[in-house]
Design an enzyme around this catalytic site. Sequence first.
Site, mmCIF file in Angstrom:
data_model
loop_
_atom_site.group_PDB
_atom_site.id
_atom_site.type_symbol
_atom_site.label_atom_id
_atom_site.label_comp_id
_atom_site.label_asym_id
_atom_site.label_seq_id
_atom_site.Cartn_x
_atom_site.Cartn_y
_atom_site.Cartn_z
ATOM 1 C CG ASP A 60 -1.940 1.072 1.248
ATOM 2 O OD1 ASP A 60 -2.952 0.895 1.925
ATOM 3 O OD2 ASP A 60 -1.728 2.111 0.605
ATOM 4 C CG ASP B 216 -2.772 3.462 -2.547
ATOM 5 O OD1 ASP B 216 -3.816 2.810 -2.422
ATOM 6 O OD2 ASP B 216 -2.213 4.046 -1.599
ATOM 7 C CD GLU B 217 -5.538 -1.000 -0.851
ATOM 8 O OE1 GLU B 217 -5.773 -2.042 -0.227
ATOM 9 O OE2 GLU B 217 -6.416 -0.164 -1.147
#
Length: 365
Positions: free
Chosen positions: A13, A111-112
């Site tokens: 993350d 974003d993960e």
Amino acid sequence: MIDPRHRIILHIDMDSFYASCERRENPSLAGKPIAVCIFSGRDADSGAISTASYEARALGVKSGMPIKLAKRIAPQVAYLKANFSLYQGISDSIMSIARSRFKTTQQASIDEIYADASYEASGDYEIASRLARELKAEILEQEKLTCSIGIGRNKLVAKMASDFQKPDGLTVVRFADTEKFLSPMPVKKLIGIGPKTEEALAKEGIATIGQIAGAEMGRLIELFGESRGRWLFEASRGIDSEAVAEREMPAQMSRIATMKKDSQDPSEISAFCLGLFESVSKDAQEAGISFGTVSVMLILANLKMHTKSRKFPRPMSGSEPAIKTEIESLVAKFFEENPYSVCRRAGVRISDLEKTQGQKSLFDY
Ligand code: TTP
Ligand code: MG
């Protein structure tokens, strides 16, 4: 099939992602509190905070907060307008770094990403930690951004571990340590528990994940129904068997980068775009993906972004010469329409993606 005891999952993350992207692009913001805003346009400051740097969080600015409220409580924070194509391009680059290192991955948001490292780490948490450190180092070197990684026996534990130590964290929860890791946490930390469940559990005198694990399954089922009750019973013990697997095609793939120096020369800018296109199309080809539309994005010295797109009559793959010609003509056309423009950054995006028959997909290699 790997014995569930030997599964090792990573959850990656990015730290304060949009804010970190902005800071990377504008080094004068280094170390300063900043927040990225999504303006609704109704009046000057209406809209919400998308995310805030850790310095701004310390001043009370959080995701989802109205911009007006944030400005009132923390006027010293730099409030920036969100630039989604920048974040999308950086996200694509980070995802391709992670995908190049692990056979099985699953992007979970901009974003993960999860990676099933069972194969690469051969069931060994020491190896998995080394792989995670190497991945963090590559992302930092290539993209100048930090992330936090959690390692655990499944997706649930890995995600909770990545959240445990942020920013720039690495948290390893070995198989045998799972319950010890989870049990002291407040129930709202369990991924999947919202305010309603938290409230219902509080009425039962249950405040920690360990207390859920100590409850009777029958009582949980009485309170929450069969499937949710069972899920709580298992999740509170860190049990989750969901596989890491990509679910759907991405909507688009893109690359965006800053030119060595600002340019007004269409042929120089085209050459730069072709370089970016090569890298996107390589990823697409490896994944067996074709595309229907190519776009060129030009960000000028005044920071205005312009996009020019061309839709092809049939799906294209990376090696076709028509695409090169098209990218050149999109750049040329922009300069015909906007002479004297000074280009600072440029990007290429492919969209209308389709799986090419008979090839392995982006998500199963
Ligand atoms: P998150 O990973 O939830 O947050 P983050 O990366 O900013 O911070 P952290 O270090 O805690 O991971 O979300 C990723 C991006 O998604 C975030 O940078 C901005 C966007 N986002 C919103 O636009 N609105 C929101 O409410 C949230 C939570 C995120
Ligand atoms: Mg994040």
